[in-house]
Design a protein around this motif. Structure first.
Motif, short mmCIF file in Angstrom:
data_model
loop_
_atom_site.label_atom_id
_atom_site.label_comp_id
_atom_site.label_asym_id
_atom_site.label_seq_id
_atom_site.Cartn_x
_atom_site.Cartn_y
_atom_site.Cartn_z
N UNK A 152 71.31 38.78 21.17
CA UNK A 152 71.30 38.71 22.63
C UNK A 152 69.95 38.29 23.19
N UNK A 153 68.87 38.65 22.49
CA UNK A 153 67.54 38.30 22.99
C UNK A 153 67.33 36.80 22.97
N UNK A 156 63.11 32.52 20.72
CA UNK A 156 62.08 32.06 21.65
C UNK A 156 60.86 31.52 20.94
N UNK B 106 67.90 40.30 28.55
CA UNK B 106 66.66 40.26 27.74
C UNK B 106 66.28 38.82 27.38
N UNK B 107 67.31 37.96 27.15
CA UNK B 107 66.96 36.59 26.79
C UNK B 107 66.28 35.90 27.98
N UNK B 130 65.65 46.17 27.13
CA UNK B 130 65.11 46.05 25.78
C UNK B 130 63.68 46.52 25.68
N UNK B 132 61.80 45.82 23.33
CA UNK B 132 61.00 44.79 22.66
C UNK B 132 60.13 44.03 23.66
N UNK B 174 78.08 45.98 18.02
CA UNK B 174 77.58 45.23 16.87
C UNK B 174 76.76 44.01 17.29
N UNK B 175 75.63 44.24 17.89
CA UNK B 175 74.66 43.18 18.10
C UNK B 175 73.28 43.80 18.12
N UNK B 176 72.24 42.97 18.22
CA UNK B 176 70.87 43.44 18.00
C UNK B 176 70.53 44.66 18.84
N UNK B 200 80.04 53.88 13.40
CA UNK B 200 80.98 52.77 13.30
C UNK B 200 80.51 51.67 14.23
N UNK B 201 80.66 50.42 13.78
CA UNK B 201 80.21 49.31 14.60
C UNK B 201 81.40 48.61 15.22
N UNK B 202 81.37 48.49 16.53
CA UNK B 202 82.48 47.80 17.18
C UNK B 202 81.99 46.45 17.70
N UNK B 203 82.89 45.46 17.79
CA UNK B 203 82.46 44.15 18.26
C UNK B 203 81.99 44.24 19.70
N UNK B 204 81.11 43.29 20.03
CA UNK B 204 80.62 43.24 21.40
C UNK B 204 81.17 42.00 22.06
N UNK B 205 81.95 42.08 23.11
CA UNK B 205 82.45 43.30 23.73
C UNK B 205 83.79 43.74 23.15
N UNK B 206 84.15 44.97 23.42
CA UNK B 206 85.45 45.48 22.95
C UNK B 206 86.23 46.01 24.13
N UNK C 269 83.45 45.65 12.42
CA UNK C 269 82.71 44.60 13.14
C UNK C 269 83.50 43.30 13.25
#
Lengths: 331, 404, 295
Positions: A152-153, A156, B106-107, B130, B132, B174-176, B200-206, C269
């Motif tokens: 998602x980030x 860059x 965040x991007x 984020x 980060x 299930x993403x960063x 448990x990891x679910x897909x994004x989005x669910x 996943x």
């Protein structure tokens, strides 16, 4: 007057008509070229480069949709794979010059395009579109998961680097002329393809595929090649875009992006050469201009409205309708 | 000797004046660019109401600073870093924009701060979650003001473990973003003596969470943590209510929950949900007074992002007034030297990595009986002091942190 | 506790049941799409938006007019169906007979407009809708807790699906419909108002989507963009089943729900991506889908 005299008079007038048309085309192209060369001094270069990249993307898509009649709903996959590959290579391998990174990105998109083509080419119409959509979704999910994309980030800090190790592309003007040169080269390439015998077969396939088959053409091979070229150019557009903006993100791989390039081509005029370029220019401008002004909450409904209007009333797109108008009044 | 001293002082002073940046306001205007998602997934977090908050700040400041007028320009970033990057570039290179506010995805934020760094302008980030942004993506040209995922996850997790929630089951998008939250929460839980017995990891989005809630129930964990955000979180909470999760005795911990999410859910479904927030409209008199004004202008109560936009803008304008300059480095330094105690933050200060640390609050969603109105949603359970809440500088991978 | 691939049997049964419930939902949604394409050859990319209108309509009707859930089950689909009829009459009719692709693009544009306008009015966080009291709570089946509402969803969806299938394949009205759309000249010759039939068919297909929306309102977030994601999943289901087949859409919907449910159990996943993978594989092996009629 004898029959032959009338005949040769007609021939002469057709030839002179063609000459005038050709001259008209050359003048138009010349004027556009000059405008493009001078543009970065009048308008903001990065914005212009964005338009050029999307114009290339639309031209690539149009080769498949407008000329061959195959609606791909997954072209975003090529844009993104070109962008991410180039971005990743240029960010991590400082020995690579920019054009090598871009070539690598284009190659990856080409190979992906071949894969898509082999899996989807046997299907027709809506089934074909859905398969390309499904494959593109799988690619999207891959990019969401893979760590190198930044998820998602986004990715860059892609360096602009130096062209051929000599020309510094950090300078916006240098970068612009490079992008312009690549764009023009691809545009001319597509123009050659379309007017070549191969291109005529593609148009025949679009008009009436069973007839093309009955004439003995190996239609599948023609379609696969068109798909691969289209994917390669789309990947090239994505690769360049990631260098221009110095980033790549999941937006490039989302199916909305596939929808946007369809909109650009449709509005501009599918099956024409200038159409997708005009469509890209228009859509990018509309998004930008509206996004700044008081109508900024209404960009999506307005784009939707343009879609609807174009399908209902201007199916040949702007360039197509203009061409029809010229032919009617001057032909 | 005195003459020498005088000469030396004058010489040094002149050198400082020439060597340092000029103390003046560029173009005699302070131009603020508001860049946020106006029509997509993050619209309600910052969006058009965030612009209102910004305008309120400028108006309350008097519309002018040191005689120079304050201008606001706006753009929709459409959650696209391409659009954000080209908009901000144009803003700072052509349009003399001095500061960029808003910034949610965040991007978008990372792309924007890169452009701001190249052009030496300033960014005040309020929307993004984020962490980060002040970690590996920190720059000397932005401040991350309202909150980030570190206090949100750790505040909630730490508090719940201490209150007795020992076994945890984590539902991760299930993403960063989801992965990093899962990592943070696991570390906090284990540090406080708890145990993560499953995830448990679910897909994004669910769209449908029944399957995942079922597995969380089957685990028998004390706490079910939601390492996701937005529609995923609200869907998970709705489904948990439907399956009687809280009635059966398990606690649900939302790691990224905003006032707008709880408002969308309502107290009936969300009651008992534990979450951490940077600010709440009803938490004290000052906040309430400002929120009433906000409500008059927009028809809704403000989120911590809206309040952060207001507060950070006022701080920014104050800094310009004090220093007489709108140069990004001068203003940023002044803001870093000024403690923040206002309607938004208590014990607030901006660290060298650009992170504004302030007291955070552990909140619980009220029951329908406790709630007296549409927006009367939280009760503040505990204050998490500024020093404990945010990522310690020792753990930071930010290039600006000198102790590395 | 006995296990399969590391998963307890009890959990597996629970997941299978959830899969069937979700499958019934998919079946209902793909049914509307299949009706519209099978009979009218229109590729309805506004189907997700119609589903959304059904859900949002339910909430708005309740908030403004106090309409309760049971009335909404009938009223919302009727209202949305009317919107559908208007769309068909004013917009789709003008491109009838053209390449199907244009119907896809037109309805895509319509969906964008609707979603955009509603986002501006209602925001994206979602509207609140309480579960009707009669459905609150559930029953403990031993291997899982089944909320009453989910049981109701299966029942309602299957009744509507079967009813629709029966009407189209087995009744005289259905026969007129199928004939009228295959050979409209002939049917008009018999005095049947084919254009009206076409509008009503589109309206009906859209009503099915809206009905699914009403069912969704108490359990899923009601937002203006809730239809956008589910749209491509439902298209995948319909394509796998075969675009012309109405019975195929129902069976495939349930099947895909179960496949998704199993994926959520063994490798969560991938559960969003698995339907697309299945689509690619199925179309390679059976070009017109599992139950499709035309190649």
């Amino acid at each position: 007057m004898s029959q032959t005299d009338i005949h040769s008079d007609i021939q002469k007038s057709i030839l002179s008509q063609q000459k005038t048309e050709n001259r008209r085309k050359w003048i138009l192209n010349g004027v556009l070229l000059v405008l493009l060369l001078l543009a970065p001094f009048v308008m903001y270069p990065v914005f212009l480069m964005k338009i050029l990249c999307f114009a290339l993307f639309a031209v690539a898509f149009n080769l498949l949709f407008g000329f061959t009649g195959l609606l791909s709903f997954g072209h975003a996959a090529f844009l993104a794979s070109g962008g991410y590959t180039t971005g990743y290579l240029l960010s991590n391998f400082s020995g690579l010059t920019t054009e090598m990174g871009i070539i690598a990105g284009t190659l990856v998109a080409t190979v992906l395009g071949l894969g898509f083509a082999l899996l989807s080419i046997r299907r027709q119409g809506i089934y074909f579109a859905m398969v390309t959509l499904a494959l593109a979704q799988l690619v999207f999910f891959f990019f969401v998961q893979a760590s190198f994309t930044g998820g998602e980030d986004g990715m860059h800090g892609v360096p602009r680097g130096e062209l051929f190790g000599l020309i510094n592309l950090e300078d916006n003007l240098n970068m612009y002329y490079f992008v312009l040169a690549v764009f023009l080269g691809c545009y001319l390439l597509v123009q050659r393809i379309v007017s070549s015998p191969y291109g005529h077969v593609l148009k025949a396939i679009k008009q009436n595929e069973p007839r093309a088959v009955s004439l003995g053409y190996k239609v599948d091979r023609y379609k696969i090649l068109a798909f691969v070229i289209s994917a390669a150019l789309a990947g090239l557009a994505g690769s360049m875009k990631s260098v221009v903006f110095q980033l790549a993100s999941l937006n490039d791989a989302h199916w909305h992006m596939s929808g946007e390039v369809i909109l650009m081509t449709l509005v501009g005029g599918m099956g024409t050469l200038l159409g997708p370029v005009l469509g890209a220019t228009l859509v990018v401008n509309i998004e930008y201009q509206l996004g700044q002004g008081p109508l900024r909450d209404w960009v999506d409904p307005i784009l939707g409205g343009i879609f609807v209007l174009t399908v209902l009333a201007f199916r040949s797109g702007i360039v197509g309708e203009v061409q029809k108008f010229i032919r009617k009044n001057m032909g | 000797m005195t003459i020498m001293k005088k000469l030396l002082t004058t010489a040094v002073a002149s050198a400082m004046m020439v060597g340092g940046a000029q103390a003046e306001i560029s173009n005699n205007t302070v131009k603020i660019g508001y860049l946020a998602d106006m029509s997509g997934t993050y619209r309600d977090l910052s969006g058009p109401n965030g612009l209102k908050a910004l305008e309120m700040a400028v108006a309350d400041f008097g519309g002018k600073v040191n005689g120079s007028k304050i201008e606001i320009v706006t753009a929709d970033d459409r959650n696209s870093p391409d659009v954000a990057s080209s908009t901000v570039r144009r803003w700072v290179e052509n349009d003399n924009v001095d500061m960029v506010a808003g910034l949610v995805a965040s991007s978008v934020t990372i792309a924007t701060t890169k452009v701001l760094e190249e052009n030496n302008k300033l960014g005040l980030v309020n929307g993004s979650a984020a962490s980060s942004i002040t970690n590996e993506h920190c720059t000397p040209n932005h401040i991350h003001y309202a909150y980030d995922t570190y206090p949100l996850a750790n505040g909630t997790a730490g508090a719940i473990v201490k209150e007795g929630g020992k076994t945890w089951y984590i539902l991760t998008a299930d993403y960063a973003f989801g992965h990093s939250m899962e990592k943070d929460v696991t570390a906090v839980v284990e540090k406080n003596g708890g145990e993560v017995i499953g995830s448990i990891r679910h897909p994004f989005p669910t769209p449908d969470f029944s399957s995942f809630i079922l597995q969380a129930q089957a685990s028998g964990a004390d706490v079910i943590a939601l390492a996701n955000a937005g529609a995923d979180t609200t869907n998970a909470i709705t489904t948990a209510a439907e399956f009687g999760v809280t009635q059966a005795g398990q606690t649900i911990a939302g790691l990224v929950v905003f006032l707008t999410d709880v408002h969308a859910l309502g107290t009936e479904v969300a009651q008992g949900l534990q979450l951490t927030t940077g600010w709440y409209w009803d938490m004290n008199d000052e906040a309430r007074a400002w929120s009433d004004r906000f409500m008059e202008e927009t028809g809704a109560r403000p989120t911590m992002v809206h309040a952060g936009i207001y507060s950070s803008t006022i701080q920014y304008l104050n800094a310009i007034e004090k220093t007489g300059s709108d140069d990004s480095q001068i203003v940023r330094k002044q803001m870093m030297d000024t403690p923040i105690n206002d309607m938004f933050a208590t014990n607030g200060r901006i660290r060298e990595d650009g992170r504004m640390v302030h007291d955070m609050y552990l909140a619980e969603v009220k029951t329908p009986e406790e709630s007296s109105g549409e927006w009367d949603l939280y009760k503040i359970v505990r204050t998490i002091p500024a020093d404990e809440a945010f990522r310690p500088l020792a753990d930071s991978s930010c290039k600006l942190v000198s102790s590395k | 506790m006995s296990m399969i691939f590391g998963v307890p049997m009890a959990v597996l049964y629970g997941q299978l049941l959830i899969g069937v419930i979700n499958g019934a939902f998919y079946a209902l949604l793909s049914l509307g799409l299949a009706v519209i394409f099978g009979l009218l050859k229109i590729i309805n990319f506004a189907h997700g938006a119609m589903y959304m209108l059904g859900a949002m309509g339910t909430v708005i009707l309740f908030d403004t007019l106090g309409v309760n859930y049971w009335v909404a089950l009938f009223l919302a689909p009727v209202l949305v169906g009317t919107v559908g009829v208007l769309i068909e009459y004013f917009l789709l009719r003008r491109i009838a007979g053209q390449d199907h692709i244009y119907s896809l693009l037109l309805t895509f544009g319509v969906a964008l407009i609707m979603q955009g306008i509603l986002t501006n009015i209602y925001g994206v966080s979602g509207l609140r809708y309480s579960m009707p009291d009669v459905f609150k709570g559930g029953v403990n089946l031993g291997f899982m807790f089944l909320p009453f509402y989910r049981a109701w969803v299966i029942v309602a969806a299957l009744i509507v699906c079967f009813g629709t299938w029966f009407m189209i394949e087995k009744t005289k009205l259905g026969a007129y419909l199928r004939a009228g759309t295959e050979d409209s000249q002939l049917m008009q010759g018999f005095g049947i108002n084919v254009p009206l039939l076409v509008s009503l068919t589109y309206g009906f297909g859209v009503m099915l989507a809206a009905f699914a929306g009403v069912l969704a309102a108490p359990i899923y977030s009601v937002t203006p963009v809730m239809g956008s994601h589910i749209l491509i999943v439902v298209f995948a289901v319909v394509v796998i089943g075969g675009l012309g087949s109405i019975g195929g859409a129902i069976i495939t919907g349930i099947l895909m729900g179960v496949v998704e449910g199993l994926t959520k159990t063994f490798y969560p996943p991938a559960s969003s991506a698995v339907i697309f993978l299945v689509m690619v594989v199925v179309l390679m092996v059976r070009p017109s889908g599992l139950f499709g009629k035309e190649a």
